[in-house]
Design a protein around this motif. Structure first.
Motif, PDB file in Angstrom:
ATOM      1  N   ALA A  35       0.840  -1.202   0.000  1.00 29.74           N
ATOM      2  CA  ALA A  35       0.000   0.000   0.000  1.00 29.74           C
ATOM      3  C   ALA A  35       0.869   1.245   0.000  1.00 29.74           C
ATOM      4  CB  ALA A  35      -0.907   0.007   1.231  1.00 29.74           C
ATOM      5  N   THR A  36       0.467   2.225  -0.786  1.00 26.67           N
ATOM      6  CA  THR A  36       1.208   3.488  -0.834  1.00 26.67           C
ATOM      7  C   THR A  36       0.264   4.661  -1.075  1.00 26.67           C
ATOM      8  OG1 THR A  36       3.103   4.632  -1.820  1.00 26.67           O
ATOM      9  CG2 THR A  36       1.667   3.450  -3.331  1.00 26.67           C
ATOM     10  N   ILE A  37       0.764   5.836  -0.764  1.00 31.44           N
ATOM     11  CA  ILE A  37       0.117   7.089  -1.138  1.00 31.44           C
ATOM     12  C   ILE A  37       0.724   7.523  -2.467  1.00 31.44           C
ATOM     13  CG2 ILE A  37      -0.376   9.442  -0.387  1.00 31.44           C
ATOM     14  CD1 ILE A  37      -1.393   7.294   1.553  1.00 31.44           C
ATOM     15  N   HIS A  38      -0.074   8.117  -3.350  1.00 31.08           N
ATOM     16  CA  HIS A  38       0.488   8.682  -4.576  1.00 31.08           C
ATOM     17  C   HIS A  38       1.089  10.045  -4.271  1.00 31.08           C
ATOM     18  CE1 HIS A  38      -0.061  10.267  -8.938  1.00 31.08           C
ATOM     19  NE2 HIS A  38       1.160   9.796  -8.754  1.00 31.08           N
ATOM     20  N   GLY A  39       0.250  11.004  -3.875  1.00 29.93           N
ATOM     21  CA  GLY A  39       0.745  12.315  -3.483  1.00 29.93           C
ATOM     22  C   GLY A  39       0.409  12.562  -2.025  1.00 29.93           C
ATOM     23  N   ASP A  40       1.417  12.769  -1.188  1.00 25.02           N
ATOM     24  CA  ASP A  40       1.190  12.985   0.242  1.00 25.02           C
ATOM     25  C   ASP A  40       1.259  14.481   0.521  1.00 25.02           C
ATOM     26  OD1 ASP A  40       1.379  13.134   3.092  1.00 25.02           O
ATOM     27  OD2 ASP A  40       1.958  11.021   3.103  1.00 25.02           O
ATOM     28  N   THR A  41       0.113  15.089   0.797  1.00 23.86           N
ATOM     29  CA  THR A  41       0.074  16.539   0.990  1.00 23.86           C
ATOM     30  C   THR A  41       0.821  16.989   2.236  1.00 23.86           C
ATOM     31  OG1 THR A  41      -2.086  16.319   2.068  1.00 23.86           O
ATOM     32  CG2 THR A  41      -2.079  16.924  -0.261  1.00 23.86           C
ATOM     33  N   SER A  42       1.115  16.075   3.168  1.00 26.75           N
ATOM     34  CA  SER A  42       1.867  16.477   4.349  1.00 26.75           C
ATOM     35  C   SER A  42       3.296  16.845   3.994  1.00 26.75           C
ATOM     36  CB  SER A  42       1.855  15.366   5.397  1.00 26.75           C
ATOM     37  OG  SER A  42       2.616  14.246   4.969  1.00 26.75           O
ATOM     38  N   THR A  43       3.842  16.222   2.949  1.00 29.36           N
ATOM     39  CA  THR A  43       5.217  16.491   2.534  1.00 29.36           C
ATOM     40  C   THR A  43       5.293  17.139   1.158  1.00 29.36           C
ATOM     41  OG1 THR A  43       5.547  14.363   1.423  1.00 29.36           O
ATOM     42  CG2 THR A  43       5.963  14.440   3.800  1.00 29.36           C
TER      43      THR A  43
END
Length: 411
Positions: free
Chosen positions: A145-153
């Motif tokens: 599982a992964t995030i595509h775009g992580d708005t935290s970073t």
């Protein structure tokens, strides 16, 4: 004592320009669509709209998957539905973690009872594909599982080859694309990923409350097998032990898929107005053209970054992997970041974002996405930030940000 409803008055929120990491201002067409009359959930007109939504979002996700639909709830509802339906207690799950929302995946997986393995990168970087391959070989996960775009970073994880890597190892793949859907390319079929979820409230320019999802045939088969095992457990009466039972009724994708299938088996009352919103979000995106839309978001991100640097500010993170729609920027030394955010809101009716975890109090996150990824909105935001920084006593080259942003937009 009864409460006088007039004490509160009619809702009349300020007309703020939401230039944070999301939510953003909804497109007027989406708001108009939401005001349409409600229909019964099995009305032929309503089920026709559901079929249209499935067809529209196949194009948005870049897929031919039959099971492309909506989960009623915020983007996190889509994340939880995917994980609860894919993962059984005791399953090994590898999480690609490079920010706050990778940590969210682990929080949800802990509640499911998964055995969690991680492969990580420092905030502001992404995880190289070779390190993901090494982690898969080390822990033999059932799901990656992964995030595509992580708005935290503000970083976007490259996904070319990700699905193929998982499939070769016999693992299913999951991608949370909440922050990128409609603003950066999604290619579920080309990436060969099994499940992708999103939300409306960022690049798609809608309100939070509906989570688009697409599910490969391979993942749908896995979800169906889990249902058959669970039904067998119930029939046998062995409710006390192991068994890959799905821990949620509302987020059981097998049941939601039945609801969206030709069988139309009752599962919940569809959030009609949100379905109208999701439908209009997709119509707007496809009407603009996905390539043109991605280019517009890239121009907005490039202009925002150039304008911030022209002020003498330092942009956060690795330029090679920066999301197009959210930019992180360091708060200058000696500047009260919250005072600047307050002045932006109170004087200019513009909202920019704060940060999470190790970046809290260190960076602002400034978005330009969906209906707000427009040149004039980027320029207004930069000009307002420049003024608010000067009021805080920060010395900068006055008037440099806007011309730099215009030049970058047109580059």
């Amino acid at each position: 004592m009864s409460l006088d409803p007039q004490l509160f008055g009619e809702i009349d929120p300020p007309q703020r320009l939401l230039m944070g990491p999301g939510p953003i201002n909804a497109h007027p067409r989406v708001l108009r669509a939401m005001s349409a009359d409600l229909l019964g959930q099995f009305d032929p007109e309503m089920t026709g709209f559901m079929n249209q939504v499935m067809a529209l979002y196949r194009q948005i996700f870049g897929t031919q998957n039959k099971w492309t639909m909506l989960v009623d709830g915020t983007a996190r509802a889509g994340i939880e539905a995917a994980l609860v339906s894919l993962v059984a207690p005791g399953d090994v799950v590898l999480v690609v973690n490079f920010g706050r929302f990778g940590l969210l995946l682990t929080e949800i997986l802990q509640r499911i009872g998964a055995i969690i393995e991680t492969v990580e990168a420092p905030w502001g970087e992404v995880v190289p594909m070779e390190r993901i391959a090494e982690a898969i070989a080390r822990c033999h996960p059932k799901i990656v599982a992964t995030i595509h775009g992580d708005t935290s970073t503000t970083m976007a994880q490259p996904l070319e080859g990700f699905g193929e890597l998982c499939r070769r190892a016999g693992a299913l793949s999951y991608v949370d694309a909440t922050a990128t859907i409609g603003g950066m390319e999604l290619a579920a079929d080309r990436w060969d990923v099994d499940v992708v979820t999103g939300g409306l409230q960022k690049c798609l320019g809608g309100p939070s409350g509906s989570a688009p999802i697409t599910i490969s045939d391979r993942a749908a088969e896995h979800i169906g097998k889990r249902r058959h095992v669970e039904q067998g457990i119930r029939v046998a009466g062995t409710v006390d032990g192991a068994g890959p039972r799905i821990g949620s009724n509302y987020f059981d994708l097998a049941m939601i898929m039945d609801y969206w299938s030709e069988k139309r088996l009752n599962h919940h009352t569809e959030a009609t107005s949100m379905l109208y919103a999701a439908r209009e979000c997709a119509r707007i995106a496809l009407g603009e053209g996905l390539e043109a839309r991605y280019a517009r978001h890239a121009s907005a991100g490039r202009a925002m970054t150039a304008g911030l640097r022209a002020m003498g500010l330092t942009v956060f993170g690795d330029d090679r992997y920066r999301m197009t729609n959210v930019t992180g920027v360091y708060i200058p030394a000696g500047v009260d970041g919250e005072a600047v955010r307050g002045a932006m809101r109170e004087l200019f009716e513009i909202e920019i974002g704060t940060a999470f975890g190790p970046l809290q109090g260190k960076i602002w996150r400034i978005g330009a996405m969906g209906y707000n990824a427009m040149k004039h909105k980027v320029l207004l935001t930069l000009a307002a930030l420049e003024s608010c920084l000067v009021m805080q006593g920060f010395a900068l080259p006055m008037g440099a940000a806007v011309p730099a942003a215009i030049a970058a937009w047109e580059a």
